[in-house]
Design a protein around this motif. Structure first.
Motif, short mmCIF file in Angstrom:
data_model
loop_
_atom_site.label_atom_id
_atom_site.label_comp_id
_atom_site.label_asym_id
_atom_site.label_seq_id
_atom_site.Cartn_x
_atom_site.Cartn_y
_atom_site.Cartn_z
N LEU A 237 36.79 37.99 38.70
CA LEU A 237 36.41 37.47 37.39
C LEU A 237 37.22 38.12 36.28
O LEU A 237 37.64 37.45 35.33
CB LEU A 237 34.91 37.70 37.16
CG LEU A 237 33.95 36.77 37.89
CD1 LEU A 237 32.51 37.25 37.73
CD2 LEU A 237 34.09 35.34 37.38
N LEU A 238 37.45 39.41 36.38
CA LEU A 238 38.26 40.10 35.38
C LEU A 238 39.71 39.60 35.40
O LEU A 238 40.35 39.52 34.35
CB LEU A 238 38.21 41.61 35.61
CG LEU A 238 36.85 42.27 35.29
CD1 LEU A 238 36.86 43.72 35.73
CD2 LEU A 238 36.54 42.16 33.81
N GLU A 239 40.22 39.26 36.59
CA GLU A 239 41.56 38.67 36.68
C GLU A 239 41.60 37.32 35.97
O GLU A 239 42.56 37.01 35.26
CB GLU A 239 41.96 38.53 38.14
CG GLU A 239 42.23 39.84 38.85
CD GLU A 239 42.50 39.64 40.33
OE1 GLU A 239 42.43 38.48 40.80
OE2 GLU A 239 42.77 40.64 41.03
N VAL A 240 40.55 36.54 36.16
CA VAL A 240 40.46 35.24 35.49
C VAL A 240 40.43 35.43 33.98
O VAL A 240 41.11 34.72 33.22
CB VAL A 240 39.19 34.48 35.97
CG1 VAL A 240 38.87 33.32 35.04
CG2 VAL A 240 39.39 33.97 37.38
N LYS A 241 39.64 36.41 33.52
CA LYS A 241 39.54 36.67 32.08
C LYS A 241 40.89 37.09 31.51
O LYS A 241 41.28 36.66 30.42
CB LYS A 241 38.49 37.75 31.84
CG LYS A 241 38.33 38.16 30.38
CD LYS A 241 37.30 39.26 30.23
CE LYS A 241 37.20 39.74 28.79
NZ LYS A 241 36.21 40.82 28.62
N GLU A 242 41.60 37.94 32.26
CA GLU A 242 42.90 38.41 31.78
C GLU A 242 43.93 37.27 31.72
O GLU A 242 44.74 37.19 30.80
CB GLU A 242 43.40 39.53 32.69
CG GLU A 242 44.71 40.15 32.22
CD GLU A 242 45.16 41.29 33.12
OE1 GLU A 242 46.26 41.82 32.89
OE2 GLU A 242 44.40 41.65 34.05
N LYS A 243 43.88 36.36 32.69
CA LYS A 243 44.85 35.27 32.75
C LYS A 243 44.56 34.17 31.74
O LYS A 243 45.46 33.67 31.06
CB LYS A 243 44.88 34.66 34.16
CG LYS A 243 45.56 35.50 35.21
CD LYS A 243 45.57 34.76 36.54
CE LYS A 243 46.22 35.56 37.64
NZ LYS A 243 46.18 34.84 38.94
N PHE A 244 43.29 33.79 31.64
CA PHE A 244 42.96 32.58 30.89
C PHE A 244 42.04 32.81 29.69
O PHE A 244 41.80 31.89 28.91
CB PHE A 244 42.29 31.56 31.82
CG PHE A 244 43.05 31.31 33.09
CD1 PHE A 244 44.30 30.74 33.06
CD2 PHE A 244 42.52 31.67 34.33
CE1 PHE A 244 45.01 30.51 34.24
CE2 PHE A 244 43.20 31.46 35.50
CZ PHE A 244 44.46 30.88 35.45
N GLY A 245 41.51 34.03 29.54
CA GLY A 245 40.60 34.29 28.43
C GLY A 245 41.29 34.25 27.09
O GLY A 245 42.49 34.55 26.96
N ASP A 246 40.55 33.88 26.06
CA ASP A 246 41.10 33.83 24.70
C ASP A 246 40.00 34.16 23.71
O ASP A 246 38.85 34.40 24.08
CB ASP A 246 41.72 32.47 24.40
CG ASP A 246 40.73 31.32 24.57
OD1 ASP A 246 39.56 31.57 24.88
OD2 ASP A 246 41.13 30.15 24.39
N ALA A 247 40.36 34.18 22.44
CA ALA A 247 39.39 34.51 21.40
C ALA A 247 38.50 33.31 21.11
O ALA A 247 38.87 32.16 21.37
CB ALA A 247 40.13 34.94 20.13
#
Length: 889
Positions: free
Chosen positions: A481-491
């Motif tokens: 999940l943290l990998e997903v957040k780092e790749k695709f997460g935004d503000a």
């Protein structure tokens, strides 16, 4: 109906089955509705997709239409989906494909489109033969590991192919992109959220399975729309999070610019979700023509793909921007509401789900995927290791193997000979050995095989450990999940605006102790406790409040800025006020009239104030009571819960008899000892249980019997039964006071005369105050002139309850003490300068000299001690006589 069915004639070759048409229609309709619910309209709570979305992405994956590959024609994708998985027409499939490529429709687009896919102004996309598509990277994350037996497959519509029942997504798709659909008898409308926030919420749940929805909302704050905007009010959002049903009010974002000519222009830069910009512009123009909105000269949609949304509203010279903006919110879609209806399929059944249930469904699904993937990888690793083990056995017996194979007439015979050779080779290994290329027989290749086998054994051990430990699996889910957040997460794109009634101002106010001051004429203020410097007993004091002529400070106490104050008036009414709502002022400020802060009648006056920590704690308010007493000796006990519902015009706390008035109020835990003191110098002590709890409308019962009509109660204290260290501090109006142990006041029944608490004389004046202290507090004495002094209670010596006490403050001629209050010991005291200390000591010495001269006859010297043994004997005898008199009464 069955009675009206007539039998039909049948031939030998025909058979007619008679059915009830009502039951047949009901059954057929239920089957149809369930087909629509499960197969079309509602998303699955696990991957968040409806069947058409799932089939489109799966078909693109099967066509290797990846983000790093060339685009393919949309028509090719539509044909693939319709021909293999979704036989419901090309229009519905293409519409789905287009929506997944529109960044103003999807919070995180899953299809990378090339060509005309429409726009936010309502222009339609080009035909499927003109546009091209490929998967986005985030969509590929939703298809990862699908080949590893992570999900179940089912037959397609004609049983010719297999399609996944659900996608093994690593993205919490249902919360992230939302979903909407109308089924039969039900519908769903799930709003999009920010990926980073949802991932944080999932991790918070993994770390604490008992986490509440309110705690999850710290991470998943509110919906986050792709077109931005401002969420106006959080009450509906909170209801949606808690129950799965709610309402979100969304406003567009705009600002005001001023032209060189001086005219103002409203620039709309963000519109609410799914609002057509051209239709919004036309609506504004129509309202201007209809004169519903005045002050607008011109409106134009200047939006484009490069700069985004820009709708310009030019105002007339006399137009007021704020007024026009509020009218736009009221009459146009610049403010739009969205219903939250979180209905999704869980275990094949539709269910309305709150925020936590949605997160639980996703995390549980990820756990299932991780387990199945680990089992698949373990199985494949073990199979490969088994073959490599056979290779190593063959290489250890290389000459014998070559000879055995050369002497075999057919491959089958060679396989049988290898199995029967006694080296422990099975059929799978024998087949692999026969297919082994000759180059693998070299020494270097043997090392590679050995190295691969050793690595596989490590992988097998790791997978076995993973399958044996739930904690490791949860940690793996968190890592992914943290990998997903780092790749695709935004503000976050959508701002949150709280309504005034929803805002917790306490969160914006620093919690600190302040001194609340209320004057005789009803002026209130709050002041930092540091402004009252500590002085020695007998000091001159400092000006604590600048008041009007003949006004004086009547109430002074410490409270936290986050607490609630209960104000009790002399007529028995109760009002509410937050401490932070009390106007702030310095020590010399007059304050603000209470009538300006609450609806207090002009002929009423505040008599008592109680500081309540938290009314939202039900256990707390049900276990505490408000104890009230009047000047005529009436006492009443009411549960705190009865005061937990504030009203602007107050509530009735006690019914007051004519000629009486409320004097004091205290909060207790129901197990205290109550002491009442009267002006004539007497006090009574009795258990609180002697006063039964009654409702707010009751009058109360007698607490103490007064000597005559001129006597009255001057104060009430509540002492904990188990606290034997408490002292009773009494102060007379001429500045005399003392501390006396509680035990010197014997326990009696409620309603008695009581015992002497101070020897009232013309020199001491009448009793004006009574407090319970432990010696660690500071005492604040307030005079009618406004002079205050703060001194340590520890500096006031203990004395018998029938003595006069010691001089606490020098009173100017014609002045008297108005009130006393206590302040808990502060961690830091103000340090006086050397000159101030010297001047203060001189003043104290002068006061003590005057006291010694004036009070020699009463047996009290400058140090407030007994002058000689004969005087002490006289006081002791007087005390015994008073006790005997009390017993007779």
């Amino acid at each position: 109906m069955e009675d009206n069915i007539q039998p039909l004639e049948t031939s030998d070759n025909d058979r007619v089955i008679q059915v009830n048409i009502e039951e047949q229609m009901k059954t057929a309709y239920i089957d149809y509705s369930m087909s629509v619910i499960v197969g079309r309209a509602l998303p699955d709570a696990r991957d968040g997709f409806k069947p058409v979305h799932r089939r489109v992405l799966y078909a693109m994956n099967e066509l290797s239409n990846y983000s790093n590959r060339p685009y393919k024609k949309s028509a090719r994708i539509v044909g693939e989906v319709m021909g293999k998985y979704h036989p419901h027409g090309d229009a519905s499939i293409y519409d789905t494909l287009v929506r997944m490529a529109q960044d103003w429709t999807m919070r995180y687009i899953m299809v990378d489109g090339q060509g005309n896919f429409g726009n936010q102004d309502g222009d339609p996309p080009a035909a499927m033969r003109y546009t091209e598509v490929r998967l986005q990277r985030i969509a590929e994350s939703m298809l990862d590991d699908i080949e590893k037996d992570t999900v179940d497959f089912q037959l397609n519509f004609d049983d010719s192919l297999q399609e996944p029942v659900v996608l093994p997504t690593r993205i919490p798709q249902l919360l992230v992109n939302g979903s909407s659909g109308i089924a039969v008898g039900m519908a769903t409308n799930m709003l999009p959220h920010n990926l980073s926030e949802v991932v944080d919420g999932c991790i918070a749940y993994i770390d604490n399975k008992e986490i509440s929805i309110e705690e999850l909302m710290v991470h998943v704050k509110a919906p986050d729309f792709p077109t931005g905007g401002v969420i106006y009010g959080m009450e509906g959002v909170k209801q949606g999070m808690l129950t799965g049903r709610g309402r979100v009010v969304l406003r567009g974002k705009c600002h005001v610019e001023t032209k060189a000519s001086g005219r103002e222009t409203i620039i709309i830069t963000e519109t609410p979700y799914q609002v057509n910009r051209d239709m919004l512009t036309d609506k504004i123009g129509q309202l201007v023509n209809d004169k519903t909105i005045e002050g607008i000269a011109h409106v134009n949609n200047e939006s484009n793909k490069r700069e985004g949304t820009r709708i310009v509203v030019d105002l007339k010279r006399d137009g007021v921007a704020n007024v026009v903006i509020n009218q736009l919110f009221k009459y146009t879609e610049l403010q739009t509401s969205y219903g939250i209806n979180n209905v999704a399929l869980t275990k094949g059944r539709p269910k309305t789900m709150n925020l936590k249930e949605l997160i639980v469904e996703f995390v549980d699904f990820r756990m299932e995927v991780v387990i199945r993937r680990a089992q698949f990888e373990l199985r494949k690793a073990q199979e490969r290791a088994h073959i490599l083990q056979g290779y190593l056995i063959a290489l250890d017996h290389l000459d014998e193997v070559i000879a055995l194979i050369r002497n075999s007439s057919t491959p089958d015979i060679a396989k049988e000979n290898l199995i029967n050779a006694g080296w422990g080779i099975d059929e799978i290994q024998a087949k692999a050995i026969l297919e082994l290329r000759l180059q693998r027989l070299t020494g270097m290749e043997r090392e590679k095989i050995k190295e691969e086998y050793d690595n596989l054994m490590k992988i097998i051990a790791g997978l076995q450990e993973l399958l044996a430990s739930e904690l490791l699996r949860y940690e793996l889910i968190k890592t992914e999940l943290l990998e997903v957040k780092e790749k695709f997460g935004d503000a976050r794109k959508t701002e949150i605006s709280y309504l005034s009634k929803e805002m917790r101002i306490e969160d914006l106010i620093e919690e600190e102790d302040v001194i609340i001051t209320i004057s005789h004429f009803g002026y209130i203020k709050r002041t930092s406790s540091d402004e009252y410097r500590q002085q020695k007993r007998g000091g001159r004091g400092s000006m604590g409040s600048r008041t009007r002529d003949e006004d004086f400070v009547e109430h002074l106490f410490v409270a936290s800025t986050h607490h609630t104050l209960l104000f009790f008036t002399e007529k028995g009414r109760c009002f509410w006020l937050k401490v932070y709502e009390v106007p702030e002022g310095d020590k010399n400020a007059k304050g603000r009239a209470i009538q300006n802060l609450m609806q207090l009648p002009g002929d009423d006056k505040i008599r008592a104030i109680i500081d309540v920590k938290d009314f939202s704690d039900k256990e707390y308010i049900n276990k505490h009571y408000i104890l009230l007493c009047t000047k005529k000796g009436i006492i009443k006990k009411t549960q705190l819960e009865d005061f937990s519902r504030p009203r602007a015009n107050g509530i009735n706390a006690i019914n007051i008899n004519e000629g009486d008035q409320l004097l004091e109020a205290r909060m207790t835990d129901g197990d205290c000892e109550v002491m009442l003191a009267v002006k004539s110098g007497r006090a009574i002590r009795f258990p609180e249980e002697k006063v039964r709890s009654t409702g707010r409308g009751a009058i109360g019962v007698f607490g103490i019997d007064l000597d005559d009509a001129t006597d009255e109660v001057i104060g009430m204290v509540c002492v904990n039964k188990d606290d034997v260290s408490r002292n009773i501090l009494v102060v007379s109006e001429n500045g005399f006071g003392k501390r006396t142990p509680v035990d010197e006041y014997r326990i009696t029944n409620r309603g008695g005369k009581g015992v002497k608490t101070i020897n009232v004389t013309e020199k001491t004046g009448s009793l004006v105050g009574i407090l319970d202290v432990n010696g660690k507090e500071d005492l604040v004495i307030t005079c009618k002139s406004g002079i205050t002094i703060r001194t340590s209670v520890a500096d006031i010596r203990e004395a018998g309850r029938a003595t006069q006490g010691v001089k606490l403050i020098r009173i100017d001629e014609g002045d008297q003490i108005a009130a006393i209050s206590k302040i808990q010991e502060q961690e830091e005291a103000i340090v006086l300068t050397e000159a101030s200390i010297e001047a203060e000591n001189e003043a104290i010495e002068k006061i003590e000299t005057e006291t010694e001269t004036a009070e020699g006859d009463s047996g009290i010297d400058a140090n407030n001690s007994i002058a000689d043994n004969s005087s002490e004997s006289e006081i002791s005898n007087e005390t015994l006589e008073n006790d005997q008199e009390d017993n007779d009464q």
